[in-house]
Design a protein around this motif. Sequence first.
Motif, mmCIF file in Angstrom:
data_model
loop_
_atom_site.group_PDB
_atom_site.id
_atom_site.type_symbol
_atom_site.label_atom_id
_atom_site.label_comp_id
_atom_site.label_asym_id
_atom_site.label_seq_id
_atom_site.Cartn_x
_atom_site.Cartn_y
_atom_site.Cartn_z
ATOM 1 N N ILE A 75 0.636 -2.422 -3.893
ATOM 2 C CA ILE A 75 -0.602 -1.653 -4.011
ATOM 3 C C ILE A 75 -0.503 -0.541 -5.047
ATOM 4 C CG2 ILE A 75 -1.386 -2.163 -1.668
ATOM 5 C CD1 ILE A 75 -0.326 0.606 -0.838
ATOM 6 N N ARG A 76 0.722 -0.205 -5.450
ATOM 7 C CA ARG A 76 0.887 0.837 -6.465
ATOM 8 C C ARG A 76 2.266 0.732 -7.102
ATOM 9 N NH1 ARG A 76 2.361 6.421 -6.109
ATOM 10 N NH2 ARG A 76 2.410 6.243 -3.845
ATOM 11 N N ILE A 77 2.300 0.950 -8.411
ATOM 12 C CA ILE A 77 3.554 1.044 -9.153
ATOM 13 C C ILE A 77 3.775 2.514 -9.496
ATOM 14 C CG2 ILE A 77 4.819 0.314 -11.207
ATOM 15 C CD1 ILE A 77 2.779 -2.055 -11.362
ATOM 16 N N GLU A 78 4.966 3.013 -9.228
ATOM 17 C CA GLU A 78 5.307 4.403 -9.537
ATOM 18 C C GLU A 78 6.413 4.399 -10.593
ATOM 19 O OE1 GLU A 78 6.967 8.241 -7.101
ATOM 20 O OE2 GLU A 78 5.569 6.895 -6.068
ATOM 21 N N PRO A 79 6.037 4.410 -11.881
ATOM 22 C CA PRO A 79 7.041 4.261 -12.940
ATOM 23 C C PRO A 79 8.028 5.419 -13.003
ATOM 24 C CG PRO A 79 4.879 4.753 -13.868
ATOM 25 C CD PRO A 79 4.670 4.488 -12.420
ATOM 26 N N ARG A 82 10.535 4.457 -10.577
ATOM 27 C CA ARG A 82 10.807 3.012 -10.624
ATOM 28 C C ARG A 82 10.747 2.416 -9.220
ATOM 29 N NH1 ARG A 82 15.973 3.393 -14.671
ATOM 30 N NH2 ARG A 82 14.851 4.300 -16.435
ATOM 31 N N THR A 83 9.582 2.587 -8.629
ATOM 32 C CA THR A 83 9.344 2.138 -7.261
ATOM 33 C C THR A 83 8.002 1.438 -7.182
ATOM 34 O OG1 THR A 83 10.555 4.056 -6.416
ATOM 35 C CG2 THR A 83 9.155 2.893 -4.849
ATOM 36 N N VAL A 84 7.934 0.374 -6.379
ATOM 37 C CA VAL A 84 6.646 -0.227 -6.060
ATOM 38 C C VAL A 84 6.352 0.022 -4.587
ATOM 39 C CG1 VAL A 84 6.770 -1.970 -7.877
ATOM 40 C CG2 VAL A 84 7.645 -2.508 -5.609
ATOM 41 N N SER A 88 2.429 -3.232 3.262
ATOM 42 C CA SER A 88 3.042 -3.123 4.582
ATOM 43 C C SER A 88 3.559 -1.722 4.877
ATOM 44 C CB SER A 88 4.198 -4.110 4.697
ATOM 45 O OG SER A 88 5.216 -3.785 3.755
ATOM 46 N N GLY A 89 3.580 -0.867 3.858
ATOM 47 C CA GLY A 89 4.070 0.496 4.029
ATOM 48 C C GLY A 89 5.438 0.741 3.435
ATOM 49 N N GLY A 90 6.152 -0.301 3.053
ATOM 50 C CA GLY A 90 7.481 -0.154 2.493
ATOM 51 C C GLY A 90 7.455 0.090 0.992
#
Length: 395
Positions: A75-79, A82-84, A88-90
């Motif tokens: 639902i979101r990429i956090e560059p 470096r996290t997606v 499901s919440g994870g």
Amino acid sequence: MFNTRPRVVVIGGGYAGTVAANRMSRKAAVTVINPRPHFVQRTRLHQFAVGNHHASGDYRKLLAKGVDLLVDTVIRIEPGTRTVHLASGGTVDYDYLVYAVGSTATRRSTVPGVEEFAFPVAEFEHAERLQYALSSLEPDAVVTVVGAGLTGLETAGELAEQGRRVRLVCSGAIGPMLSEKARAATYERLADLQVEIIENARVTRVGPDGFTLDDDTVLESAITVWTAGFGVPELARSSGFRTDELGRILTDETMTSIDDDRVIAAGDCAAPSGEPVRMACQSALPTGLAAAGTVLSRIAGEEPANLDFGFNGVGVSLGRHVGVVQFHERDDTPKEQAYSGRIASTIKDLGLKAAMAGLRVEALRPGTMGFLKGGRHPSNTATTEDLSRTEQPMA
């Protein structure tokens, strides 16, 4: 022993994402994140919708040994970290990200009633819904297909060959990508199938029992199938990446995001140099391999290669036994050479089977799948500064 291999997350398990994951599997720890536990043969969905063919594949046969499949939705990429982030919440961390979310049905909210009453066929669940609706439909009820690109033509052909009453509506001429010879053969086949064709007409409203055209003509339709174009998921734009107007992530010619050299795109959702290639399985596979090549080059400390692949043509199945195949130059320019009839249907079906066979071969022996080259010639390869003017991310 610690696993020091780079972590690569592939968002999307379609043709581009699957082949990219397989190609990288020997040099990286790869996780494919896909919303479904099975592979979807996008090119078979129109057949699946009318009950003529399956449209799913087993990832156990399509993903290389060591590639992990995570059934979830990003639902979101956090560059920055470096996290997606997952529905499901994870979260999942990455060293490199391959963005291969593909395409979906075009955003249809501009035509009243389409969201509520029309049936797209761009995703597996869409085709399931249409299949269920058709199962309870009277044989002589009219089914209207809106849009006469490849998906619309193939859907109309499948329906009509079953003996259904089919109407095909499009805003211009049918098969805008076809040459005159190929289009003439398509008209002939649709006439044999008794498909009613309405060209140069736009649908302005869809209701539960019919639709309205731009000249205020109201026509009855038991089911209205919507194939008028494709759209792209909003994930890149909503995550802060620059995109083109459709929502395809902007990349350079190595398929690398112009905003982040750890994000590499492939398939329908990518716009290299602001000049995206045609949305097709035929481009998804080579761009997936190109994206994987870029990641592998960066892991090895080497300069990645520019995108270089070529098209060979367009195939249209008009029912199970007749088709039209039009050959193209490698830059996707149509040739006059075309075939129709059973031989064209066979060529088209062999092409679909070859794509799946290629995925299986690459899963068993990563690095073996090849593709045509020599067709990618951007008219004006854009710089990062040029691309920055295309579209800014949403706030």
